[in-house]
Design an enzyme around this catalytic site. Structure first.
Site, PDB file in Angstrom:
ATOM      1  N   SER A   1       0.836  -1.186   0.000  1.00  0.00           N
ATOM      2  CA  SER A   1       0.000   0.000   0.000  1.00  0.00           C
ATOM      3  C   SER A   1       0.880   1.250   0.000  1.00  0.00           C
ATOM      4  CB  SER A   1      -0.884  -0.067   1.234  1.00  0.00           C
ATOM      5  OG  SER A   1      -1.125   1.200   1.723  1.00  0.00           O
ATOM      6  N   LYS A   2       0.323   2.338  -0.531  1.00  0.00           N
ATOM      7  CA  LYS A   2       1.113   3.570  -0.566  1.00  0.00           C
ATOM      8  C   LYS A   2       0.914   4.382   0.702  1.00  0.00           C
ATOM      9  CE  LYS A   2       1.469   3.754  -5.530  1.00  0.00           C
ATOM     10  NZ  LYS A   2       1.052   4.385  -6.761  1.00  0.00           N
ATOM     11  N   ARG A   3       0.179   3.817   1.638  1.00  0.00           N
ATOM     12  CA  ARG A   3      -0.004   4.481   2.941  1.00  0.00           C
ATOM     13  C   ARG A   3       0.494   3.562   4.029  1.00  0.00           C
ATOM     14  NH1 ARG A   3      -4.868   5.873   0.736  1.00  0.00           N
ATOM     15  NH2 ARG A   3      -4.593   7.888  -0.224  1.00  0.00           N
TER      16      ARG A   3
ATOM     17  N   LEU B   1       5.885   5.623   3.309  1.00  0.00           N
ATOM     18  CA  LEU B   1       6.387   6.801   2.604  1.00  0.00           C
ATOM     19  C   LEU B   1       7.778   7.185   3.102  1.00  0.00           C
ATOM     20  CD1 LEU B   1       3.045   8.800   2.730  1.00  0.00           C
ATOM     21  CD2 LEU B   1       3.951   7.447   0.833  1.00  0.00           C
TER      22      LEU B   1
END
Ligand code: GLU
Length: 511
Positions: free
Chosen positions: A262-264, A276
């Site tokens: 996931s990008k979070r 991130l």
């Protein structure tokens, strides 16, 4: 056997749509390693053609993330280079010229039907999806318009997009360095938009044109771009240009091993998994550790060796050793590595690295901390105890507050083996010792306190408890005598007196 290497030109081509995540950073890292390994160039190109998703802060974040990891670029938006500009929105006229060239050669056509009618996919899908997918495939209605109708439309001066005329039959084969040749049936491809009505190119056109003009030799990108590659191959062919060597890197999986990372940041079983790059910086990771860690995600330095330097990685890095198999990030290893790198820093360097982190956490300005003698004495004392830079504050905060701020619970001051009266006697004796010790250093203090404990018939451990809590407010702290030296004689005595006051008040309450 030493092989003669051809200098590679490799680009990292992020879309500035948000924060840089670890997957993107891994791509950039492999780009950089390969460029450095071959003595070639690492190029930073900003792919901002999707204006709807553009985030103006993200270029700055991207660059900061790359710089933090030490990935210096040879050409890029900020430093220019022989193929400038390196921001796609500044290259619009170039793309139009090439799109029109394809129209003229019959490889593309003008499309008067509003693109939006057909491209209702989410931005992510729209970017990644040249192949028939979830959205309604464009039915090629503008491709086969009779010549007179076409001329009439043109005469009206109506705005148009330009679409690629994908071959209707046959196959297209892309050679991926890690996966070998992959073949697509052309009848599964759609006529991808190359230039939008507003003159902005799509990713497909811009990427192909720029990779050619910028003389890119190797394209490293995430596996999610693999379905786009037949369109890219056809575009390179249509222009009569060779396609760079394609290298689709394995996706990184979620910590549970399921699905693309996931990008979070995520919380799994109460544990936080960051995603991130700036989160890793804020959490107190060292770039050396993240570099070492990410280099081993999809590639492996050596099964026998976990810790290596940048130079060693550069010397060994070969694209063909990348594994195409997706893998989850071993977060626990990153934390371990961070501890290793923290212990390997010189005390001076640790002081420097701690400065911005502590400045934020303790609210003390960086300049003061940078020159703080106390911090330089404390840094080596906590070096063994922390795995993240952010863990330092809890061990050193007491040194940067006034004596009145240390207000321990009275019970904490009293060792389990002693009572209030004994503790007060111990503290009184300790103050006496501190006042009489001639040289205020660790060795003399240690001898003097041990002697005093013996004199009073109390074991050293319990004897020292109240001192530790009195000066730091905590039961766990850096080594005690070192901590006293950091504070200095007067401040130490002041804190001990305060602790006595707390204990006396407590004794009165409990009688
Ligand atoms: N702009 C694309 C991205 O944001 C890059 C894909 C590529 O490297 O070709 O991931």
């Amino acid at each position: 056997m030493t092989e003669k290497l051809t200098p590679a030109r490799v680009r990292f081509a992020p879309s500035p749509t948000g924060f840089l995540h670890l997957g993107g950073l891994r791509t950039a890292l492999f780009d950089w390693l390969y460029a450095r390994h071959t003595g070639g160039q690492f190029i930073l190109r900003i792919e901002d053609t999707d204006q709807k998703r553009y985030n103006p802060d993200s270029v700055e974040f991207l660059m900061r993330g790359l710089r933090w990891l030490g990935l210096d670029w040879d050409e890029g938006p900020d430093i220019g280079g022989p193929y400038a500009p390196y921001v796609q929105s500044e290259r619009k006229p170039i793309y139009r010229q090439y799109a029109e060239q394809l129209v003229a050669s019959g490889h593309a056509y003008k499309c008067y039907t509003p693109v939006e009618e057909w491209e209702e996919a989410s931005p992510e899908e729209a970017e990644a999806e040249p192949v028939a997918g979830s959205r309604k495939p464009y039915d090629r209605r503008d491709r086969f318009v009779p010549a007179e109708q076409q001329a009439a439309l043109e005469a009206q001066g109506r705005p148009y997009a330009i679409r690629f005329a994908a071959p209707l039959d046959g196959t297209t084969t892309v050679d991926d360095l890690l996966r070998g040749e992959i073949t697509w049936k052309n009848n599964t491809l759609v006529d991808a938009v190359l230039l939008k009505t507003d003159g902005m190119p799509t990713y497909h056109l811009a990427m192909v044109v720029d990779d050619y003009l910028m003389k890119i030799t190797h394209v490293l990108r995430g596996e999610e771009w693999l379905p786009s590659s037949p369109i890219h191959k056809l575009l390179f062919d249509a222009f009569g240009w060779p396609m760079p060597q394609m290298v689709h890197l394995p996706v990184i999986l979620n910590p549970n091993g399921k699905g693309k990372m996931s990008k979070r940041k995520q919380v799994v079983d109460g544990k936080e998994y960051l995603a991130l790059v700036h989160e890793f910086i804020e959490a107190g990771y060292l770039p050396e550790a993240v570099f070492n860690f990410l280099t081993n995600v999809g590639w492996n330095f050596d099964a026998e060796r976990e810790v290596f330097t940048k130079e060693e990685a550069i010397a060994r890095f070969e694209l063909r050793d990348i594994t195409p198999k997706p893998a989850a990030l071993p977060y626990a290893k990153l934390e371990w590595l961070n501890g290793v790198y923290i212990r390997n820093l010189s005390p001076n360097e640790l002081h420097l690295r701690l400065t911005p982190v502590l400045s934020k956490q303790l609210g003390i300005d960086e300049e003061t901390l940078r020159h703080s003698e106390q911090l330089s004495e404390l840094a080596p004392l906590i070096q063994e105890r922390i795995k993240l830079l952010t863990e330092a504050a809890q061990f050193v905060d007491w040194a940067f507050v006034p004596a009145e701020a240390i207000q321990p619970e009275p019970k904490l001051l009293i060792d389990k083996k002693l009572n209030v009266e004994q503790t007060l006697a111990v503290l009184t004796a300790g103050i006496e010792v501190l006042m009489q010790t001639e040289t205020f250093n660790v060795k003399t203090l240690e001898v003097a306190f041990r002697t005093q404990a013996e004199k009073m018939g109390i074991k050293v451990g319990p004897f020292l408890t109240s001192f530790r809590v009195a000066i730091t407010g905590k039961t766990i702290s850096p080594p005690l005598f070192e901590s006293m030296v950091v504070l200095g004689r007067d401040e130490t005595i002041l804190r001990l007196r305060n602790a006595m006051k707390i204990l006396q008040a407590y004794a009165l309450q409990t009688v």
